[in-house]
Design an enzyme around this catalytic site. Structure first.
Site, PDB file in Angstrom:
ATOM      1  N   ASN A 182      17.402   6.893 -25.529  1.00 53.25           N
ATOM      2  CA  ASN A 182      15.872   6.551 -25.315  1.00 53.25           C
ATOM      3  C   ASN A 182      15.721   7.100 -23.889  1.00 53.25           C
ATOM      4  OD1 ASN A 182      13.881   4.616 -24.255  1.00 53.25           O
ATOM      5  ND2 ASN A 182      13.935   4.336 -26.253  1.00 53.25           N
ATOM      6  N   SER A 183      14.634   8.014 -23.808  1.00 52.89           N
ATOM      7  CA  SER A 183      14.514   8.835 -22.962  1.00 52.89           C
ATOM      8  C   SER A 183      13.754   8.043 -21.774  1.00 52.89           C
ATOM      9  CB  SER A 183      13.258   9.932 -23.276  1.00 52.89           C
ATOM     10  OG  SER A 183      13.869  10.818 -23.893  1.00 52.89           O
ATOM     11  N   GLN A 184      14.067   8.602 -20.421  1.00 59.24           N
ATOM     12  CA  GLN A 184      13.386   7.762 -19.258  1.00 59.24           C
ATOM     13  C   GLN A 184      12.010   7.841 -19.535  1.00 59.24           C
ATOM     14  OE1 GLN A 184      13.578  10.671 -15.901  1.00 59.24           O
ATOM     15  NE2 GLN A 184      13.051   9.330 -14.415  1.00 59.24           N
ATOM     16  N   PRO A 185      11.494   6.640 -18.884  1.00 61.05           N
ATOM     17  CA  PRO A 185       9.751   6.373 -19.197  1.00 61.05           C
ATOM     18  C   PRO A 185       8.942   7.507 -18.495  1.00 61.05           C
ATOM     19  CG  PRO A 185      10.989   4.255 -19.108  1.00 61.05           C
ATOM     20  CD  PRO A 185      12.081   5.245 -18.914  1.00 61.05           C
ATOM     21  N   ARG A 197       9.106  -0.614 -24.456  1.00 61.61           N
ATOM     22  CA  ARG A 197      10.227   0.279 -24.697  1.00 61.61           C
ATOM     23  C   ARG A 197      11.497  -0.880 -25.212  1.00 61.61           C
ATOM     24  NH1 ARG A 197      13.938   3.015 -19.817  1.00 61.61           N
ATOM     25  NH2 ARG A 197      15.234   4.444 -20.982  1.00 61.61           N
TER      26      ARG A 197
END
Length: 191
Positions: free
Chosen positions: A43-46, A17
């Site tokens: 950037n979305s939550q993993p 990421r």
């Protein structure tokens, strides 16, 4: 952990990421939370990315559409899952994010993936349809028929709509929509 989940975990280890984050938040890459990438996008939550990719169940060789590609992280993850026999087209409405995502994607050896600007007033890439898999990383409020129309027979789309994660599958009989009732999700609006 099943084979699909192992493939997603392996892709997420291969495509870190941090490489897709602005320098100002890169030190927070391991935080399981959405992080700002500029222009009102995140950037979305993993955990969420992993959950969506597991639902999407991308097979090697698939033709994939990534709607709302942002920094390019999901586009790269999808390309890792399809392998070189597949293709991934990321589409993004914010021109600066198209440029950022393209630069980020270029740092990896994934020539079967690209990010293109969204056509004004058009969702997805209807001129390249149908797609085997469609990932949508923004909330449209409802499942867009325009994206459902781009799904191949045997295909699957995963997307948030009004805070609920949906899996849409197309078979010879038509479309089947399944909500995930266990979780709620917050995404930026689909533009």
């Amino acid at each position: 952990m099943n084979g699909r989940d192992r493939r997603v975990a392996r892709a997420m280890r291969s495509i870190g990421r941090a490489a897709f984050l602005p320098p100002s938040v890169r030190s927070r890459a391991d935080v399981d939370a959405p992080l700002p990438i500029g222009h009102g996008a995140t950037n979305s939550q993993p955990w969420t990315v992993r959950f969506m990719l597991e639902l999407l169940a991308v097979p090697p060789g698939a033709r994939v559409l990534d709607v709302g590609s942002g920094s390019g992280w999901t586009t790269a993850l999808l390309a890792e899952l399809t392998g070189p026999s597949g293709s991934v087209a990321g589409v993004e409405v914010v021109r600066q994010l198209v440029d950022l995502g393209t630069r980020n994607l270029d740092a990896f050896a994934l020539p079967w993936a690209e990010i293109v600007p969204a056509a004004p007033g058009t969702l997805g890439l209807p001129e390249r349809a149908p797609f085997d898999r469609i990932l949508v990383s923004a909330d449209a409020g409802a499942i867009p028929a325009e994206l459902e129309a781009q799904l191949a027979v045997g295909g699957r789309m995963v997307l948030p709509a009004a805070g609920v994660m949906w899996t849409v599958e197309r078979d010879a009989a038509g479309l089947h929509r399944t909500p995930d009732a266990e979780h709620r999700f917050a995404f930026v609006p689909l533009a």
